[in-house]
Design a protein around this motif. Structure first.
Motif, PDB file in Angstrom:
ATOM      1  N   LEU A 116     -45.809 -14.524  19.512  1.00  0.00           N
ATOM      2  CA  LEU A 116     -47.224 -14.449  19.215  1.00  0.00           C
ATOM      3  C   LEU A 116     -48.078 -14.630  20.453  1.00  0.00           C
ATOM      4  O   LEU A 116     -49.320 -14.963  20.470  1.00  0.00           O
ATOM      5  CB  LEU A 116     -47.780 -15.517  18.196  1.00  0.00           C
ATOM      6  N   SER A 117     -47.545 -14.878  21.580  1.00  0.00           N
ATOM      7  CA  SER A 117     -48.235 -14.951  22.892  1.00  0.00           C
ATOM      8  C   SER A 117     -49.620 -13.969  23.008  1.00  0.00           C
ATOM      9  O   SER A 117     -50.437 -14.196  23.867  1.00  0.00           O
ATOM     10  CB  SER A 117     -47.156 -14.709  24.022  1.00  0.00           C
ATOM     11  N   GLY A 118     -49.300 -12.599  22.631  1.00  0.00           N
ATOM     12  CA  GLY A 118     -50.344 -11.682  22.785  1.00  0.00           C
ATOM     13  C   GLY A 118     -51.541 -11.555  21.745  1.00  0.00           C
ATOM     14  O   GLY A 118     -52.174 -10.516  21.511  1.00  0.00           O
ATOM     15  N   VAL A 119     -51.311 -12.654  20.841  1.00  0.00           N
ATOM     16  CA  VAL A 119     -52.251 -12.587  19.656  1.00  0.00           C
ATOM     17  C   VAL A 119     -53.632 -13.113  20.069  1.00  0.00           C
ATOM     18  O   VAL A 119     -53.836 -14.415  20.326  1.00  0.00           O
ATOM     19  CB  VAL A 119     -51.593 -13.287  18.280  1.00  0.00           C
ATOM     20  N   ASN A 120     -54.844 -12.400  20.104  1.00  0.00           N
ATOM     21  CA  ASN A 120     -55.991 -12.833  20.291  1.00  0.00           C
ATOM     22  C   ASN A 120     -56.707 -13.506  19.248  1.00  0.00           C
ATOM     23  O   ASN A 120     -57.826 -14.189  19.449  1.00  0.00           O
ATOM     24  CB  ASN A 120     -56.779 -12.033  21.295  1.00  0.00           C
ATOM     25  N   SER A 121     -56.283 -13.289  17.807  1.00  0.00           N
ATOM     26  CA  SER A 121     -57.005 -14.020  16.846  1.00  0.00           C
ATOM     27  C   SER A 121     -56.056 -13.614  15.501  1.00  0.00           C
ATOM     28  O   SER A 121     -55.352 -12.579  15.754  1.00  0.00           O
ATOM     29  CB  SER A 121     -58.571 -13.244  16.570  1.00  0.00           C
ATOM     30  N   MET A 122     -56.219 -14.729  14.600  1.00  0.00           N
ATOM     31  CA  MET A 122     -55.369 -14.722  13.545  1.00  0.00           C
ATOM     32  C   MET A 122     -55.956 -15.282  12.407  1.00  0.00           C
ATOM     33  O   MET A 122     -56.485 -16.483  12.389  1.00  0.00           O
ATOM     34  CB  MET A 122     -53.921 -15.097  13.907  1.00  0.00           C
ATOM     35  N   THR A 123     -56.018 -14.329  11.274  1.00  0.00           N
ATOM     36  CA  THR A 123     -56.481 -14.990  10.022  1.00  0.00           C
ATOM     37  C   THR A 123     -55.480 -15.313   9.165  1.00  0.00           C
ATOM     38  O   THR A 123     -54.303 -14.964   9.329  1.00  0.00           O
ATOM     39  CB  THR A 123     -57.743 -13.879   9.441  1.00  0.00           C
ATOM     40  N   SER A 124     -55.819 -15.829   7.868  1.00  0.00           N
ATOM     41  CA  SER A 124     -54.894 -16.189   6.914  1.00  0.00           C
ATOM     42  C   SER A 124     -54.081 -14.918   6.338  1.00  0.00           C
ATOM     43  O   SER A 124     -53.086 -15.244   5.692  1.00  0.00           O
ATOM     44  CB  SER A 124     -55.631 -16.948   5.813  1.00  0.00           C
ATOM     45  N   ALA A 125     -54.787 -13.743   6.545  1.00  0.00           N
ATOM     46  CA  ALA A 125     -54.033 -12.755   6.039  1.00  0.00           C
ATOM     47  C   ALA A 125     -52.568 -12.630   6.939  1.00  0.00           C
ATOM     48  O   ALA A 125     -51.644 -12.293   6.390  1.00  0.00           O
ATOM     49  CB  ALA A 125     -54.687 -11.505   6.415  1.00  0.00           C
ATOM     50  N   GLY A 126     -52.582 -12.901   8.056  1.00  0.00           N
ATOM     51  CA  GLY A 126     -51.407 -12.688   8.898  1.00  0.00           C
ATOM     52  C   GLY A 126     -50.550 -14.025   8.713  1.00  0.00           C
ATOM     53  O   GLY A 126     -49.383 -13.852   8.667  1.00  0.00           O
ATOM     54  N   ILE A 127     -51.149 -15.069   8.450  1.00  0.00           N
ATOM     55  CA  ILE A 127     -50.199 -16.366   8.468  1.00  0.00           C
ATOM     56  C   ILE A 127     -49.503 -16.268   6.959  1.00  0.00           C
ATOM     57  O   ILE A 127     -48.550 -16.742   6.763  1.00  0.00           O
ATOM     58  CB  ILE A 127     -51.152 -17.641   8.166  1.00  0.00           C
TER      59      ILE A 127
ATOM     60  N   ALA B 224     -34.358 -18.432   2.675  1.00  0.00           N
ATOM     61  CA  ALA B 224     -33.489 -18.066   1.102  1.00  0.00           C
ATOM     62  C   ALA B 224     -32.316 -17.308   1.532  1.00  0.00           C
ATOM     63  O   ALA B 224     -31.299 -17.483   0.881  1.00  0.00           O
ATOM     64  CB  ALA B 224     -34.366 -17.102   0.453  1.00  0.00           C
ATOM     65  N   ALA B 225     -32.266 -16.606   2.677  1.00  0.00           N
ATOM     66  CA  ALA B 225     -31.209 -15.794   3.104  1.00  0.00           C
ATOM     67  C   ALA B 225     -30.302 -16.596   4.171  1.00  0.00           C
ATOM     68  O   ALA B 225     -29.281 -16.187   4.578  1.00  0.00           O
ATOM     69  CB  ALA B 225     -31.569 -14.544   3.753  1.00  0.00           C
ATOM     70  N   LYS B 226     -30.642 -17.960   4.405  1.00  0.00           N
ATOM     71  CA  LYS B 226     -30.334 -18.671   5.306  1.00  0.00           C
ATOM     72  C   LYS B 226     -30.110 -18.013   6.846  1.00  0.00           C
ATOM     73  O   LYS B 226     -29.121 -18.073   7.379  1.00  0.00           O
ATOM     74  CB  LYS B 226     -28.509 -19.134   5.080  1.00  0.00           C
ATOM     75  N   LYS B 227     -31.176 -17.537   7.171  1.00  0.00           N
ATOM     76  CA  LYS B 227     -31.380 -16.905   8.568  1.00  0.00           C
ATOM     77  C   LYS B 227     -32.501 -17.857   9.121  1.00  0.00           C
ATOM     78  O   LYS B 227     -33.142 -18.545   8.524  1.00  0.00           O
ATOM     79  CB  LYS B 227     -31.654 -15.700   8.481  1.00  0.00           C
ATOM     80  N   ARG B 228     -32.599 -17.808  10.551  1.00  0.00           N
ATOM     81  CA  ARG B 228     -33.491 -18.591  11.453  1.00  0.00           C
ATOM     82  C   ARG B 228     -34.771 -17.779  11.649  1.00  0.00           C
ATOM     83  O   ARG B 228     -34.746 -16.505  11.563  1.00  0.00           O
ATOM     84  CB  ARG B 228     -32.691 -18.835  12.635  1.00  0.00           C
ATOM     85  N   PHE B 229     -35.699 -18.383  11.816  1.00  0.00           N
ATOM     86  CA  PHE B 229     -37.105 -17.833  11.976  1.00  0.00           C
ATOM     87  C   PHE B 229     -37.785 -18.919  12.750  1.00  0.00           C
ATOM     88  O   PHE B 229     -37.790 -20.038  12.561  1.00  0.00           O
ATOM     89  CB  PHE B 229     -37.627 -17.897  10.809  1.00  0.00           C
ATOM     90  N   VAL B 230     -38.127 -18.341  14.032  1.00  0.00           N
ATOM     91  CA  VAL B 230     -38.973 -19.022  15.006  1.00  0.00           C
ATOM     92  C   VAL B 230     -40.175 -18.231  15.285  1.00  0.00           C
ATOM     93  O   VAL B 230     -40.174 -17.041  15.386  1.00  0.00           O
ATOM     94  CB  VAL B 230     -38.295 -19.435  16.128  1.00  0.00           C
ATOM     95  N   ILE B 231     -41.320 -19.095  15.834  1.00  0.00           N
ATOM     96  CA  ILE B 231     -42.377 -18.443  16.335  1.00  0.00           C
ATOM     97  C   ILE B 231     -42.227 -18.641  18.096  1.00  0.00           C
ATOM     98  O   ILE B 231     -41.779 -19.868  18.279  1.00  0.00           O
ATOM     99  CB  ILE B 231     -43.623 -19.165  16.009  1.00  0.00           C
ATOM    100  N   VAL B 232     -42.695 -17.674  18.708  1.00  0.00           N
ATOM    101  CA  VAL B 232     -42.227 -17.819  20.265  1.00  0.00           C
ATOM    102  C   VAL B 232     -43.684 -18.094  20.967  1.00  0.00           C
ATOM    103  O   VAL B 232     -44.686 -16.839  20.628  1.00  0.00           O
ATOM    104  CB  VAL B 232     -41.547 -16.629  20.936  1.00  0.00           C
ATOM    105  N   ALA B 233     -43.840 -18.865  21.741  1.00  0.00           N
ATOM    106  CA  ALA B 233     -45.104 -19.109  22.469  1.00  0.00           C
ATOM    107  C   ALA B 233     -46.522 -18.673  21.855  1.00  0.00           C
ATOM    108  O   ALA B 233     -47.185 -17.616  22.358  1.00  0.00           O
ATOM    109  CB  ALA B 233     -44.741 -18.005  23.808  1.00  0.00           C
TER     110      ALA B 233
ATOM    111  N   ARG C  32     -51.807 -20.910  17.634  1.00  0.00           N
ATOM    112  CA  ARG C  32     -51.227 -22.297  17.393  1.00  0.00           C
ATOM    113  C   ARG C  32     -52.359 -23.017  16.434  1.00  0.00           C
ATOM    114  O   ARG C  32     -52.136 -23.626  15.214  1.00  0.00           O
ATOM    115  CB  ARG C  32     -51.209 -22.860  18.761  1.00  0.00           C
ATOM    116  N   LEU C  33     -53.724 -22.920  16.787  1.00  0.00           N
ATOM    117  CA  LEU C  33     -54.591 -23.649  15.968  1.00  0.00           C
ATOM    118  C   LEU C  33     -54.793 -23.011  14.719  1.00  0.00           C
ATOM    119  O   LEU C  33     -54.841 -23.670  13.733  1.00  0.00           O
ATOM    120  CB  LEU C  33     -56.044 -23.506  16.594  1.00  0.00           C
TER     121      LEU C  33
END
Lengths: 109, 145
Positions: free
Chosen positions: A48-59, A71-80, A86-87
């Motif tokens: 998400l380093s290139g995201v300049n705005s994010m509303t609840s739709a994206g979240i 549910a599938a026992k896979k990993r998920f992470v947010i990067v930078a 972040r806010l």
């Protein structure tokens, strides 16, 4: 920049989605389509380093991807996440649902 | 785009509905010199959320959305003004009732409800929806940082 770009690449065992642009009700479909294609099937990192705005739709899209991963026992992470991303995530009260790493280099093996 | 920033640290802009609205709002907030970076960030996140909500769930009249930023020693204000419409009044009555208190996933519609309002409430000091006979207003206040 009115639209967003979501580029999928592979890094080790991770599928990385690099998102650029504003995520809102006009643009989140692109993100939703790409995350649904991968979420719960592979370990997924969303840059998400290139995201300049994010509303609840994206979240909402990211929360669904997290649930699919769990549910599938896979990993998920947010990067930078950008400062805005972040806010936005922190302000939902669900920040603990989103493990994050400061850069792609910090992705677990 | 008209920006009025004067001695009283007050800026306004008119935004027309559509995908470009977010770019216009972003450019406006980022251009305001009297905001600190912390304030700017708070206004971008909450401003985009309110704008998204208005564009998605409201009927925006020909006048579009007027956005006001005002900074005083007592605090920072971000306000949105739109032509009055019934959906706004309905939503404002929900907000005034304190609902939805917590974000919840609507299984039927496959989307989150209350997430955006929670975001705004957690960032701003106050979030008020004020329906009017002519103009509806959303008013957020923040501490100056």
């Amino acid at each position: 920049m009115t639209g967003i770009s979501v580029e999928a690449t592979t890094r080790g065992s991770w599928t990385v989605l690099a998102v650029k642009g504003p995520i809102n009700s006009y643009t989140y479909n692109e993100l939703q389509e790409k995350t649904m294609r991968h979420a719960g099937r592979v370990d997924m990192a969303v840059d998400l380093s290139g995201v300049n705005s994010m509303t609840s739709a994206g979240i909402g899209v990211l929360l669904a991807a997290v649930e699919d991963a769990i549910a599938a026992k896979k990993r998920f992470v947010i990067v930078a996440p950008s400062e805005v991303a972040r806010l936005a995530i922190e302000s939902t009260g669900f920040a603990d649902q989103f493990p994050s790493v400061p850069s792609l280099k910090e992705l677990p093996a | 785009m008209k920006i009025y920033a004067g001695l009283r640290a007050r800026s306004t802009i008119g935004v027309q509905p559509g995908p470009d609205a977010f770019d216009v709002l972003d450019g406006f907030i980022r251009s305001i010199a009297y905001l600190s970076e912390t304030e700017r960030l708070a206004l971008i996140v909450t401003g985009n959320e309110i704008m998204d909500n208005l564009l998605t769930h409201s009927e925006i009249g020909k006048a579009g959305v007027t956005v006001l930023v005002r900074k005083r020693a007592s605090g920072l204000t971000l306000a949105f003004f739109v032509e009055s419409h019934v959906e706004f009044a309905d939503f404002s009555s929900l907000v005034d009732q304190g609902e939805p208190l917590r974000p919840r996933f609507d299984q039927k519609e496959r989307r989150w409800r209350g997430l955006g309002l929670t975001m705004c409430r957690n960032i701003a000091t106050t979030v008020r929806y004020r329906p009017g006979l002519v103009v509806d207003r959303v008013i957020l206040t923040f501490k100056t940082v």
